[in-house]
Write a protein that holds these residues in place. Structure first.
Motif, mmCIF file in Angstrom:
data_model
loop_
_atom_site.group_PDB
_atom_site.id
_atom_site.type_symbol
_atom_site.label_atom_id
_atom_site.label_comp_id
_atom_site.label_asym_id
_atom_site.label_seq_id
_atom_site.Cartn_x
_atom_site.Cartn_y
_atom_site.Cartn_z
ATOM 1 N N VAL A 20 2.117 -6.404 5.626
ATOM 2 C CA VAL A 20 1.276 -5.451 4.886
ATOM 3 C C VAL A 20 1.950 -4.078 4.836
ATOM 4 N N LEU A 21 2.544 -3.683 5.958
ATOM 5 C CA LEU A 21 3.238 -2.377 6.001
ATOM 6 C C LEU A 21 4.298 -2.285 4.905
ATOM 7 N N THR A 22 5.113 -3.332 4.783
ATOM 8 C CA THR A 22 6.212 -3.267 3.801
ATOM 9 C C THR A 22 5.677 -3.412 2.366
ATOM 10 N N GLU A 23 4.626 -4.242 2.199
ATOM 11 C CA GLU A 23 4.023 -4.338 0.853
ATOM 12 C C GLU A 23 3.542 -2.974 0.380
ATOM 13 N N ARG A 24 3.085 -2.163 1.324
ATOM 14 C CA ARG A 24 2.538 -0.848 0.965
ATOM 15 C C ARG A 24 3.590 0.259 1.009
ATOM 16 N N GLY A 25 4.848 -0.109 1.095
ATOM 17 C CA GLY A 25 5.893 0.906 0.904
ATOM 18 C C GLY A 25 6.738 1.259 2.105
ATOM 19 N N THR B 100 0.997 0.610 11.151
ATOM 20 C CA THR B 100 -0.214 0.261 10.399
ATOM 21 C C THR B 100 -1.216 1.410 10.438
ATOM 22 N N GLN C 217 0.181 4.501 8.399
ATOM 23 C CA GLN C 217 0.178 4.268 6.948
ATOM 24 C C GLN C 217 -1.225 4.450 6.363
ATOM 25 N N ARG C 218 -2.239 4.050 7.126
ATOM 26 C CA ARG C 218 -3.617 4.216 6.645
ATOM 27 C C ARG C 218 -4.067 5.668 6.705
ATOM 28 N N PRO D 229 -1.073 7.887 3.800
ATOM 29 C CA PRO D 229 -0.382 6.954 2.891
ATOM 30 C C PRO D 229 0.811 7.597 2.183
ATOM 31 N N GLU E 240 -6.760 -8.167 5.151
ATOM 32 C CA GLU E 240 -5.376 -7.742 5.370
ATOM 33 C C GLU E 240 -4.728 -8.400 6.581
#
Ligand SMILES: Cc1cc2nc3c(=O)[nH]c(=O)nc-3n(C[C@H](O)[C@H](O)[C@H](O)COP(=O)(O)OP(=O)(O)OC[C@H]3O[C@@H](n4cnc5c(N)ncnc54)[C@H](O)[C@@H]3O)c2cc1C
Length: 490
Positions: free
Chosen positions: A191-196, A24, A27-28, A31, A103
């Motif tokens: 959330v991690l997987t939703e964002r790729g 998490t 990723q932030r 990105p 989130e």
């Protein structure tokens, strides 16, 4: 067969709270980086991060006596307890920031007062000293102390019902929490997987080797169909819980030499009898038995898992050579290396009290286990309680210049000197301090990016790098704000 042409930027091994937290953050911060997670099991959060495999205490040292032992001269220092609480505040801020952004649902954390309960004059004298050392510390604001049966009955009726008028004492910290680390882990991975990020379940990483280009090549076995493959990564985090030692050993980094693992298993009594559940709204920690490892302190807890409330009592420690609950009997013998056999033998020599304690716990009958519960809850009846098996904790054994080897009950980040691979050994204070532990990983493994990442991290964790306890007004404000966002005030 290689699975990717270009190396991935980040591979996280293991689908527990540590990988979820680190992923998490990364990723932030970046990105554009490719992130892949490998998990042996068919779902995330099925080992130690599963809510029934741990006690769900938001460890802030509000009630755990092991963070404030009495010194030989009888003094009690609050320093370690303050440092644990500071670490938990970083986790709380991170979770609150994600929740504020919509989130993270807040149902994973619940307000649950943290109490300490002791019996007998010596332990009462000690608890009084502990309370005196903590009551004016800003992060422990609101802590109460009582030796009065009537007051303690109001705080936790089950402790008093059926109890003779013996000397007892308790403290109560209303700001304590119960945390469903499984729900938290799942929410972070969603959330991690939703964002790729790519989550590969049923995939066991079998080994890690350095490539000629300086990346890491992972050998991965699909446990459900599929063909084995290799994958290259620039950065690997070994968040495999009990599986981390073997994987770090397979990477052959210098830094893992001399480390060993000592597995301690645990069982809890659990009840969902609504009459009992309705009478207990707290996490009540007692004092550990002689020889007991610090994390085997008995406690009677309110647990909220998937919205259902139960009571939990334990842990009853035990021994199994497995490093994961679903690990292998050969885990412990398979971890012995020429470099760690000396420290392991030294630990065996120096911890006979622990060995004796574990044997006595292993041999303890159900009736003996019930008697331990009845010391907390005199009216406990056998038929209300089921025994469940919790997760494995692999304690760190490491080289020590003086003793040859020591057993350590905390966590230890082991990272290669070039920061390209890191892993987490050990179990305590555990999931509660996932955020500061992962900040440590980032700072050690990405020294070049750290300065540019700090401002973004401070947006998520405003007091990172400072101490709250030294700033009473700020501490009160941060505690109130995070409590509000996380739904901890009624
Ligand atoms: C009995 C007990 C009570 C506890 N109580 C508390 C508490 O009250 N409060 C608290 O804060 N902490 C507590 N903890 C500690 C806390 O549960 C752990 O620190 C935390 O869950 C560890 O998270 P993790 O991500 O490192 O490991 P895990 O959650 O164990 O995740 C590791 C994952 O890696 C996977 N894996 C392993 N090997 C491989 C491989 N080769 N390839 C792919 N995947 C692999 C596993 O299947 C697993 O899913 C407790 C622990 C135990 C055992």
């Amino acid at each position: 067969m290689s699975d990717t042409r270009a190396p991935l930027d980040v591979v996280l091994i293991g689908g527990g709270i540590m990988s979820a937290t680190l992923g998490t953050m990364i990723q932030r911060l970046q990105p554009d980086w490719t992130i892949r997670i490998y998990e042996t099991l068919g779902e995330v959060a099925q080992e130690s991060s599963n809510p029934w495999n741990n006690a769900g205490t938001g460890h802030a040292a509000l009630c755990e006596l092991n963070y404030m032992p009495e010194a030989a001269d009888g003094s009690v220092s609050p320093d370690k307890a303050i440092s644990i609480n500071e670490q938990f505040q970083l986790s709380r801020q991170f979770w609150a920031s994600l929740a504020k952004r919509g989130e993270l649902p807040t149902s994973f954390i619940n307000p649950t007062p943290h109490m300490t309960f002791v019996r007998g004059d010596d332990d009462i004298a000690y608890l009084r000293k502990r309370y005196a050392a903590l009551k004016d510390q800003p992060l422990f604001a609101g802590m109460e102390y009582s030796e009065d049966h009537r007051v303690i009955r109001q705080w936790a009726p089950l402790l008093i019902k059926g109890r003779a008028r013996e000397p007892i004492a308790a403290t109560r910290a209303p700001s304590g929490t119960d945390v469903d680390f499984g729900a938290l882990t799942r929410a972070l991975f969603d959330v991690l997987t939703e964002r790729g990020a790519e989550l590969r379940l049923n995939c066991r990483v079998k080994g890690i080797r350095r490539t000629r280009e300086g990346n890491w090549r992972l050998k991965v076995k699909h446990l459900v169909g599929g063909t084995p493959h290799t994958v290259d990564a620039r950065f690997v985090f070994v968040g495999a819980g009990g599986g981390a030692l073997h994987l770090l050993q397979s990477s052959r980094i210098e830094e893992i030499k001399g480390f060993g693992g000592f597995p301690i298993s645990g069982k809890f009594f659990r009840t969902s009898n609504p009459k009992l559940v309705a009478q207990h709204q707290a996490k009540v920690y007692g004092k550990a038995a002689v020889g007991a490892p610090p994390m085997s302190v008995p406690h009677l807890d309110t647990r909220v898992v998937d919205g259902q409330t139960s009571l939990l009592f334990g842990p009853y420690a035990g021994f199994s050579p497995k490093f994961l609950k679903r690990g292998s009997w050969s885990d412990l013998p398979g971890s012995v290396r020429p470099g760690n056999v000396g420290p392991m033998l030294a630990v065996a020599r120096d911890n006979l009290d622990l060995v004796r304690y574990l044997i006595s716990e292993l041999l303890a009958s159900r009736a003996k286990k019930l008697r331990a519960l009845q010391e907390f809850m005199p009216t406990a009846k056998d038929e209300d309680w089921e025994l469940i098996t919790a997760g494995q904790r692999v304690q760190v054994m490491k080289k020590d210049a003086k003793r040859g080897g020591v057993l350590q009950f905390g966590t230890e980040v082991v990272a290669a000197a070039d920061g390209s691979i890191a892993g987490l050994l050990g179990a305590s204070p555990g999931a509660s301090t996932a955020v500061p532990i992962m900040l440590d990983v980032l700072q050690r493994c990405f020294p070049q990016q750290w300065a540019s990442w700090e401002p973004s991290l401070k947006e998520l964790i405003p007091t990172m790098g400072t101490t709250l306890n030294d700033h009473p007004e700020r501490a009160a404000q941060v505690l109130a704000e995070t409590a509000e966002v996380l739904g901890l005030v009624h």
